[in-house]
Every structure is written in structure tokens, then in C-alpha cells.
Design an enzyme around this catalytic site. Sequence first.
Site, PDB file in Angstrom:
ATOM      1  N   CYS A  59       0.833  -1.190   0.000  1.00  0.00           N
ATOM      2  CA  CYS A  59       0.000   0.000   0.000  1.00  0.00           C
ATOM      3  C   CYS A  59       0.872   1.246   0.000  1.00  0.00           C
ATOM      4  O   CYS A  59       2.096   1.181  -0.087  1.00  0.00           O
ATOM      5  CB  CYS A  59      -0.897   0.011   1.246  1.00  0.00           C
ATOM      6  SG  CYS A  59      -1.886  -1.492   1.449  1.00  0.00           S
ATOM      7  N   LEU A  67      -3.586  -1.705  -1.775  1.00  0.00           N
ATOM      8  CA  LEU A  67      -3.490  -2.781  -2.752  1.00  0.00           C
ATOM      9  C   LEU A  67      -3.855  -4.052  -1.999  1.00  0.00           C
ATOM     10  O   LEU A  67      -3.106  -4.515  -1.131  1.00  0.00           O
ATOM     11  CB  LEU A  67      -2.071  -2.876  -3.320  1.00  0.00           C
ATOM     12  CG  LEU A  67      -1.808  -4.011  -4.324  1.00  0.00           C
ATOM     13  CD1 LEU A  67      -2.672  -3.846  -5.569  1.00  0.00           C
ATOM     14  CD2 LEU A  67      -0.339  -4.068  -4.713  1.00  0.00           C
ATOM     15  N   GLY A 124       2.902  -2.944   3.660  1.00  0.00           N
ATOM     16  CA  GLY A 124       3.772  -4.107   3.740  1.00  0.00           C
ATOM     17  C   GLY A 124       3.021  -5.390   4.001  1.00  0.00           C
ATOM     18  O   GLY A 124       1.805  -5.481   3.803  1.00  0.00           O
TER      19      GLY A 124
END
Length: 631
Positions: free
Chosen positions: A2, A51, A76
Site C-alpha cells: 500500500c 493494494l 507491507g
Amino acid sequence: MCGIAGIYHLETPKPVDAARVEAMCDAIAHRGPDGQGVWTAPGVGLGHRRLSIIDIAGSPQPMAAEDGRAMLVFNGEIYNYRELRHELKAVGEKFRTDGDSEVILAAWRRWGPDCVTRLFGMFAFAIYDLEARTLFLARDRLGVKPLYYALLSDGSLAFGSELKALVAHPLLRREIDPLAVEDYLTWGYVPDHRAILKGVSKLPAGHSLLLRHGTPMPQPRQWWDVSFADRRKGKPADLEAELVHLMRQAVASRMVADVPLGAFLSGGVDSSSVVAFMAEASANPVRTCSIGFDVAELDESAYASRVAQQFATDHVSSVVSSNDFSAIDKLARMFDEPFADASALPTWRVCQLARQSVTVALSGDGADEAFGGYRRHVFQAGEDKVRALLPQSLRGPVFGAIGRAYPKADWAPRPLRAKSTLLSLAGDSVAGYARSMAFLAPELRDGIYSEDFRRLRGEYRAEDPVLALMNEAPARSGLDRAQYADLKVWLPGDILNKVDRTSMSVSLEVREPLLDHRLIEFAASLPENMRVQRGQGKWLMKKAMRRYLPEDVLYRPKQGFVTPISQWFRGPLAAQAREIAGGAALARTGWFDQRRLLSLVDAHVAGVADNSRLLWQMLMLNKAFASLGVS
């Protein structure tokens, strides 16, 4: 994977404009196209671009803790989140989601700032504790995920995953730091102890920062380091078995995803090792991808295809043209800061190829730094043997004089390029390695600087922080110190920076199993001859992988992505090179000797010398200035 951004008022907890945080997040929308969110409270604002990889529907951010005490934005993956979740449940923590984000919040509640030591993975995150009114920033051990921050004129601290996020804040000054230019021209990137813009910092790898309203800005705290000071004992066969176990464990832990997953496969030992263990752990064919080049001597795709066949992977490949220079401007914008590693272009191409079929890709990055896999590691070990035989009082004058007189034969076969080796032998082990790491040696940099720039730079030299780092390293030998410098400077500044920016530009998550910290700590404890032996780097790793990979994959010369920039500057980019030396933004700074630069361009275009690395550096520096809106 992200993107995160935020604002925190250090003094008075003033209101934070949510639209400002949203604009910072929009600047890094490519890092997270699947979702977005902003949360504000007096004195703080947190923003997130998502994401989706794990718990796709259930872990939106910013995320509140189960008890409402803290808010999180996180970039992460935590690979041991399931084990931590089980441990935390056993002591009464409750969970509403199935992802790793909520595990970080529960770990914060249980262990506070020390929670980072329990997290295995790649991460950069921010936690605002509503009870303590503190902001906690943390970055993973090796620096896989980036985090920038800056103090602004209104008393706030702005942070973000990329410099783009900070530049989107109207109060950020866009003034170039001349010391960062000195760093960049030395190393080919701006290392993590500095940023290209004055007033901007990067949270170092393995560090955290705890901020509290009404208290002065603290220094980052180091919470992890790697030590080369201790030597592991044991038979080679036992060390091989331990290494294989650690690699297998690292790969398996990084295969957890709720989206399509695959791997980069170059056909080299590192990516091939990762694919071997992926194939072992997967019931279905592993998806792999590689790129080739239309120049035979640069093309490794045949090795990649061979490994793909051996492990029956679902393999795709693409050919990159030797004239693939049309995306240079896009490349400069990806990195914000100047970045001169020309392999970024083919790295971006392989990321684009992977993203067509997967959302997560495993890579082989990290093994060279950990196990002594670079040519310069082999040279360092050999040069230290010479240094041990000859005193400095003899080496300095003799090798120094010969090295200064020896021609800079970039055009010659590698064995005849002795100038760097001679000058390295003239100095001590630490200084010699710093010279081997550099894109431009001090005398070459000084040759292109103007008097104005030399005055701005003062006594500072880019080698100084690296020399200090190596001299203070927890290490026993010159090779130890060299690898320590690579893990602390080169790896986060060049390799991981390159992979993060190129992959995130296409919304692809890349995971590096060979950078599992347990594997790194194991490698650092190996005796030197288990890392470099008989002129061969990564000795133990290659020996351990002989049962999985063919000899010509294990022991062929290391190549990597090669970009034909020398030919470009004698052809299609010759005009751009001349523009740098003449009327470009760099010339307007007054920091460079334009006449000297033009002579270097002319010599290169005429084929008299190979100045392509310098010209590429200057081209990317000029484009970085333009992308940041400075002149």
C-alpha cells in the site's frame, strides 16, 4: 502492499485538513488502487491507499484497534501474522478481521514500541495512540518499504511512502540539498541518511520514531541491527542443511496471498533458488516471468527457460529492445529523487510483465549482499590478503602512484581495468571498499564541480558516513565490513529502492524471501570461507543448491540486467547529453563546470572514451530536478 501518508502536529494539536491528507495519498495512488481512506483527529491525520493482498474485503485502512485506542496505516506484509494472532488471542486479544493489519494493532496494545521486534516481514507503518496522544512510525529491518518525513513551517510533521506524498503538501520547501547531490554523484542514488530536498528525512531501516504532542522532535531509535562479530561453528554439511531449512521456510512464508502469486525468474542462482522452493511448496505450477534482450551477449532468457522447464512452471517471457529508452522520463518520475541504476528500466519492464498475470511476485534480491555474491566482495577478500602482506607505508606510495598513472581503460577487457584495484590497494580496507562501491571517485567528481558548488559542499565528502559506518560495524574482517555497508547503504538505497518504485508504479507487490532477517543473521555468522572461497562468492549457498539446480546455472558469471546506455549516448541520446552540458536545469544551478561536461560529452560521442555512467547520472539528475519542480 500500500501507500501511507499523514500529518502530525508536534506542538499544539491543531486541526488537520482531511483534504490535504487525501491529496498526499492521491500523489501515491499507484501504490494502492483498490481502496482509500483518511482519518483525522485533533493534531493528527492518517491516510491510506490500499493494494488488496490478504483479507481482501475485511481490512480497510486507516484501521482502528478493537478497543478504539489506536489507529493504524500500514504498508507491507507481516509473514508471521497467523502465529502472532494465535499468541495474542491466548492472552485475551480479540480480532474482527483475518488480516495482518489488526495483528499489528493488537501487538502495539500488548507490547508498545517493542512490538516491532515481534513482526517478521516488510513494513512501514504509523500508529496513533489516542490515549497517549503519540504517533509511532516504524520501518522494517532491511528497509524493504520506504518512509519519508519532514518538519514543516506550521509545526507539523508530514510523512509518506514516497517523496511525492510530501511534495503534495504546500508547505514543503523544494530546495535541493547540495550534499545530497554529492551523495548521488558518488553512489548513483541518494542514500537513506539524506534526501534530495532540504528538510526531508528517511526513516532508516530497522528504526522507529515515537512522537508526542508538546515534546521536541526525537531522534530515530534503532531496534534491529545485523552483526558479523560472531562466527558460527559446525560442519559444512550441517550448515548447508540449516541454510536450506531457512530458505525453504522464508519462501513458504511469503507464498500466503488471497490474490494470484508468481515469481521473477532471471535464470540466475538467486531467483532460481526461490522458484525451486516455491515449486516444492506448491500443488500447482508456479507462475514465473522473465525478460530477454535483443542483444545476444546481454540475454539470459535461455537459462530462465531451462529452470522453468525443470520445475514445470507456467512461464512467460518478453524481449526488451536495446533501444528501449522511451520511458526515461517516466522512470525519473517514479523515483522522485535522482536514481542512476540503469537496470531500473528492465526491472520496470519485468514488473509490467508480471502484473499482467499476478498481483504478488517473489524475487531473489538480497542473497548477494548476505552471502558475498558480488565481484567486489571477492576482490575485497583478495585485496585484504595483499594488504596483510604489505605495510601501508609501502602500499600507499607505490600502488597510489601506479594507480594514478594507469589509464582509465573502460573500453578494455575486465582484467586490464586495473586502475580502481591499484587505487583501492593504496588505501586501507575500508577506504578501498568505499572506492569500489562508488559510481564516481572523488577526483572525477571534483573535475565536474564548479567553485560555487565546492564552497557549498565544504569539507563534506560522500564517503565520510560510509567510512564511519564500516569502521564502527560489528565485524571482524574487511569482508564483514564490506557486506555490512552493502546491507546498510547499498541494499536500501539502490536495490530495494529500485524494486519498490518500479513494482509499485504498476501496483505489483514484490516479496524478497532471501531477505528474511533470520536468513540474513545466519549468513552474517558464517566463516568467511563459507561466503567467499577460491574466487567464488555465495560459496555455501551454491553448494547447498547443487541438489536443486544445474551447475551452469549455479556457477556461470553473474550478469544482472544490463542497459546499453553507452550506445544510446552515441546515438539517440547524444542531443540530450549535450543539452545537459549546455542549457539544462543543471547548468542554471551554476554547480557544474559546463565546459568540462561538454568535453566529456564530446569525447563519449566521438568514441574516444566511455563516459556513459556519468552522462546517465547527469541526465537522471536533470530529470529529477524537473520532476520535483525545482531549478
